[in-house]
Structures are given as structure tokens and as C-alpha cells.
Scaffold this motif. Sequence first.
Motif, PDB file in Angstrom:
ATOM      1  N   VAL A   1      -2.706   1.798  -4.476  1.00 16.37           N
ATOM      2  CA  VAL A   1      -2.215   3.167  -4.466  1.00 16.37           C
ATOM      3  C   VAL A   1      -3.340   4.068  -3.991  1.00 16.37           C
ATOM      4  CG1 VAL A   1      -1.146   5.010  -5.802  1.00 16.37           C
ATOM      5  CG2 VAL A   1      -0.733   2.617  -6.428  1.00 16.37           C
ATOM      6  N   SER A   2      -3.111   4.754  -2.902  1.00 16.85           N
ATOM      7  CA  SER A   2      -4.127   5.655  -2.360  1.00 16.85           C
ATOM      8  C   SER A   2      -3.880   7.067  -2.879  1.00 16.85           C
ATOM      9  CB  SER A   2      -4.096   5.643  -0.836  1.00 16.85           C
ATOM     10  OG  SER A   2      -2.856   6.119  -0.364  1.00 16.85           O
ATOM     11  N   SER A   3      -4.967   7.735  -3.198  1.00 21.32           N
ATOM     12  CA  SER A   3      -4.826   9.087  -3.767  1.00 21.32           C
ATOM     13  C   SER A   3      -5.027  10.152  -2.701  1.00 21.32           C
ATOM     14  CB  SER A   3      -5.843   9.280  -4.891  1.00 21.32           C
ATOM     15  OG  SER A   3      -7.139   9.022  -4.416  1.00 21.32           O
TER      16      SER A   3
ATOM     17  N   LEU B   1       0.856  -1.187   0.000  1.00 17.11           N
ATOM     18  CA  LEU B   1       0.000   0.000   0.000  1.00 17.11           C
ATOM     19  C   LEU B   1       0.893   1.237   0.000  1.00 17.11           C
ATOM     20  CD1 LEU B   1      -2.698   1.499   0.342  1.00 17.11           C
ATOM     21  CD2 LEU B   1      -2.458   1.143   2.818  1.00 17.11           C
ATOM     22  N   VAL B   2       0.730   2.060  -1.010  1.00 16.70           N
ATOM     23  CA  VAL B   2       1.535   3.277  -1.129  1.00 16.70           C
ATOM     24  C   VAL B   2       0.639   4.441  -1.487  1.00 16.70           C
ATOM     25  CG1 VAL B   2       3.626   2.018  -1.827  1.00 16.70           C
ATOM     26  CG2 VAL B   2       2.033   2.863  -3.570  1.00 16.70           C
ATOM     27  N   GLN B   3       1.203   5.628  -1.426  1.00 14.83           N
ATOM     28  CA  GLN B   3       0.463   6.826  -1.806  1.00 14.83           C
ATOM     29  C   GLN B   3       0.774   7.193  -3.259  1.00 14.83           C
ATOM     30  OE1 GLN B   3       1.495   9.797   1.120  1.00 14.83           O
ATOM     31  NE2 GLN B   3      -0.163   9.134   2.476  1.00 14.83           N
ATOM     32  N   ALA B   4      -0.118   7.940  -3.831  1.00 22.01           N
ATOM     33  CA  ALA B   4       0.085   8.409  -5.205  1.00 22.01           C
ATOM     34  C   ALA B   4       1.418   9.139  -5.303  1.00 22.01           C
ATOM     35  CB  ALA B   4      -1.056   9.308  -5.630  1.00 22.01           C
ATOM     36  N   GLY B   5       2.159   8.842  -6.347  1.00 20.99           N
ATOM     37  CA  GLY B   5       3.466   9.454  -6.540  1.00 20.99           C
ATOM     38  C   GLY B   5       4.619   8.631  -6.013  1.00 20.99           C
ATOM     39  N   ASP B   6       4.320   7.641  -5.211  1.00 16.59           N
ATOM     40  CA  ASP B   6       5.360   6.780  -4.641  1.00 16.59           C
ATOM     41  C   ASP B   6       5.832   5.755  -5.666  1.00 16.59           C
ATOM     42  OD1 ASP B   6       4.175   6.521  -1.176  1.00 16.59           O
ATOM     43  OD2 ASP B   6       5.236   8.109  -2.276  1.00 16.59           O
ATOM     44  N   SER B   7       6.844   5.001  -5.256  1.00 16.60           N
ATOM     45  CA  SER B   7       7.421   3.951  -6.097  1.00 16.60           C
ATOM     46  C   SER B   7       7.369   2.603  -5.385  1.00 16.60           C
ATOM     47  CB  SER B   7       8.877   4.288  -6.433  1.00 16.60           C
ATOM     48  OG  SER B   7       8.978   5.475  -7.165  1.00 16.60           O
TER      49      SER B   7
ATOM     50  N   LEU C   1      10.087  -5.346 -11.702  1.00 18.25           N
ATOM     51  CA  LEU C   1       9.255  -4.309 -12.302  1.00 18.25           C
ATOM     52  C   LEU C   1       9.334  -3.096 -11.381  1.00 18.25           C
ATOM     53  CD1 LEU C   1       7.299  -3.576 -14.611  1.00 18.25           C
ATOM     54  CD2 LEU C   1       5.417  -4.140 -13.051  1.00 18.25           C
ATOM     55  N   GLN C   2      10.088  -2.120 -11.823  1.00 21.10           N
ATOM     56  CA  GLN C   2      10.211  -0.867 -11.071  1.00 21.10           C
ATOM     57  C   GLN C   2       9.063   0.037 -11.470  1.00 21.10           C
ATOM     58  OE1 GLN C   2      12.502   0.147  -8.653  1.00 21.10           O
ATOM     59  NE2 GLN C   2      11.154   1.920  -8.452  1.00 21.10           N
ATOM     60  N   MET C   3       8.274   0.443 -10.499  1.00 21.93           N
ATOM     61  CA  MET C   3       7.097   1.261 -10.766  1.00 21.93           C
ATOM     62  C   MET C   3       7.251   2.607 -10.080  1.00 21.93           C
ATOM     63  SD  MET C   3       4.112  -1.644 -10.344  1.00 21.93           S
ATOM     64  CE  MET C   3       4.306  -1.741  -8.572  1.00 21.93           C
ATOM     65  N   ASN C   4       7.289   3.654 -10.851  1.00 25.69           N
ATOM     66  CA  ASN C   4       7.432   5.010 -10.326  1.00 25.69           C
ATOM     67  C   ASN C   4       6.180   5.829 -10.614  1.00 25.69           C
ATOM     68  OD1 ASN C   4      10.110   4.351  -9.593  1.00 25.69           O
ATOM     69  ND2 ASN C   4      10.888   5.059 -11.578  1.00 25.69           N
ATOM     70  N   SER C   5       6.041   6.915  -9.896  1.00 23.92           N
ATOM     71  CA  SER C   5       4.920   7.836 -10.106  1.00 23.92           C
ATOM     72  C   SER C   5       3.587   7.098 -10.135  1.00 23.92           C
ATOM     73  CB  SER C   5       5.118   8.623 -11.412  1.00 23.92           C
ATOM     74  OG  SER C   5       6.327   9.327 -11.397  1.00 23.92           O
ATOM     75  N   LEU C   6       3.386   6.278  -9.149  1.00 23.57           N
ATOM     76  CA  LEU C   6       2.174   5.456  -9.107  1.00 23.57           C
ATOM     77  C   LEU C   6       0.931   6.314  -8.916  1.00 23.57           C
ATOM     78  CD1 LEU C   6       3.618   2.533  -6.996  1.00 23.57           C
ATOM     79  CD2 LEU C   6       2.614   2.301  -9.276  1.00 23.57           C
TER      80      LEU C   6
ATOM     81  N   VAL D   1       1.796   2.683 -18.887  1.00 22.64           N
ATOM     82  CA  VAL D   1       2.888   2.648 -17.918  1.00 22.64           C
ATOM     83  C   VAL D   1       4.218   3.105 -18.504  1.00 22.64           C
ATOM     84  CG1 VAL D   1       1.741   0.743 -16.726  1.00 22.64           C
ATOM     85  CG2 VAL D   1       3.611   0.255 -18.311  1.00 22.64           C
ATOM     86  N   LYS D   2       4.245   3.376 -19.788  1.00 18.69           N
ATOM     87  CA  LYS D   2       5.493   3.840 -20.416  1.00 18.69           C
ATOM     88  C   LYS D   2       6.008   5.075 -19.706  1.00 18.69           C
ATOM     89  CE  LYS D   2       5.184   2.176 -25.169  1.00 18.69           C
ATOM     90  NZ  LYS D   2       4.878   2.551 -26.574  1.00 18.69           N
ATOM     91  N   GLU D   3       7.278   5.184 -19.589  1.00 18.76           N
ATOM     92  CA  GLU D   3       7.969   6.314 -18.940  1.00 18.76           C
ATOM     93  C   GLU D   3       7.862   6.268 -17.414  1.00 18.76           C
ATOM     94  OE1 GLU D   3       9.732   8.000 -20.963  1.00 18.76           O
ATOM     95  OE2 GLU D   3       8.733   7.282 -22.780  1.00 18.76           O
ATOM     96  N   ARG D   4       7.044   5.354 -16.886  1.00 17.33           N
ATOM     97  CA  ARG D   4       6.919   5.249 -15.420  1.00 17.33           C
ATOM     98  C   ARG D   4       7.417   3.913 -14.886  1.00 17.33           C
ATOM     99  NH1 ARG D   4       2.101   5.210 -12.997  1.00 17.33           N
ATOM    100  NH2 ARG D   4       1.025   4.261 -14.786  1.00 17.33           N
ATOM    101  N   PHE D   5       7.211   2.854 -15.645  1.00 19.87           N
ATOM    102  CA  PHE D   5       7.592   1.511 -15.212  1.00 19.87           C
ATOM    103  C   PHE D   5       8.797   1.038 -16.017  1.00 19.87           C
ATOM    104  CE2 PHE D   5       3.179  -0.158 -13.646  1.00 19.87           C
ATOM    105  CZ  PHE D   5       3.039   0.981 -12.867  1.00 19.87           C
TER     106      PHE D   5
END
Length: 126
Positions: free
Chosen positions: A124-126, A10-16, A80-85, A63-67
Motif C-alpha cells: 500500500v503506497s501512501s 500494489l494499491v494506494q492508501a484508501g483503496d480496497s 479477506l476483503q480489505m478496505n481503507s488500506l 483491522v477491525k471495521e476495515r477487513f
Amino acid sequence: VQLQASGGGLVQAGDSLRLSCTRSRGAVSAHVVAWFRQAPGEERSFVAGISRSGTSTSYADSVKERFTISRDDAKNVVYLQMNSLTSEDTAVYYCASQASFSTLRVSRTPDTYTYWGQGTQVTVSS
């Protein structure tokens, strides 16, 4: 052969987050490996994939440019690196491997993958 996906949470919006996929037998580098995801009420969809050679990757437009999908052959792991979720990334994420040793290109079709992990929840929580 069993695949094991891990790293969700569980992460917040913008997290990785970084997801990992390991294989019980055989080398991850011997087969095409991909990540799919499935949100409640939706079909399983392609996220990213990496070719056997590791030199070719493919991403869903969303997901391009983010994952980033990558592979560590020494550790026998696909990441799988996920950024700017965003909240739209909330889903159960599955890693999958093709059985063929000869397939070179990444497929976006779930039916072409033989081995699947149990899934890891990303919220991902907003």
C-alpha cells in the motif's frame, strides 16, 4: 494439502483489495481458516479467522471495521476483503488452515495451523 493465496497487489492508501484462499484437497468449511501477515523484519501476526461453522469470526484490533473474512462453500474459497488500506497493511499475507476437524474456535497462534499458503504480497503506497 496445499493452500493457495491470491489477490495481492500494489494499491494506494484508501483503496480496497480482496484476497482469496483455496485448498487443493478437502473443504475449507471443514477446518478453521485464518489469515496472517508478515511485514519485513516483523513476526507473522494474526489478521482474521473464521470458524468451521462460518458463524464466528475473529479479527486483530488493527483491522477491525476495515477487513472482513468470509467463505463461499460452493466455491470452496475463503476471502479477506480489505478496505481503507493504509501503508501499515503492507505485508505478505498468508492463509492457513487447521488440520483438526473438531476445533471449533479460531486460534490466533500460528503454531496451531498445519497448512499454509505461499503468501501474496500486499503493498500500500501512501
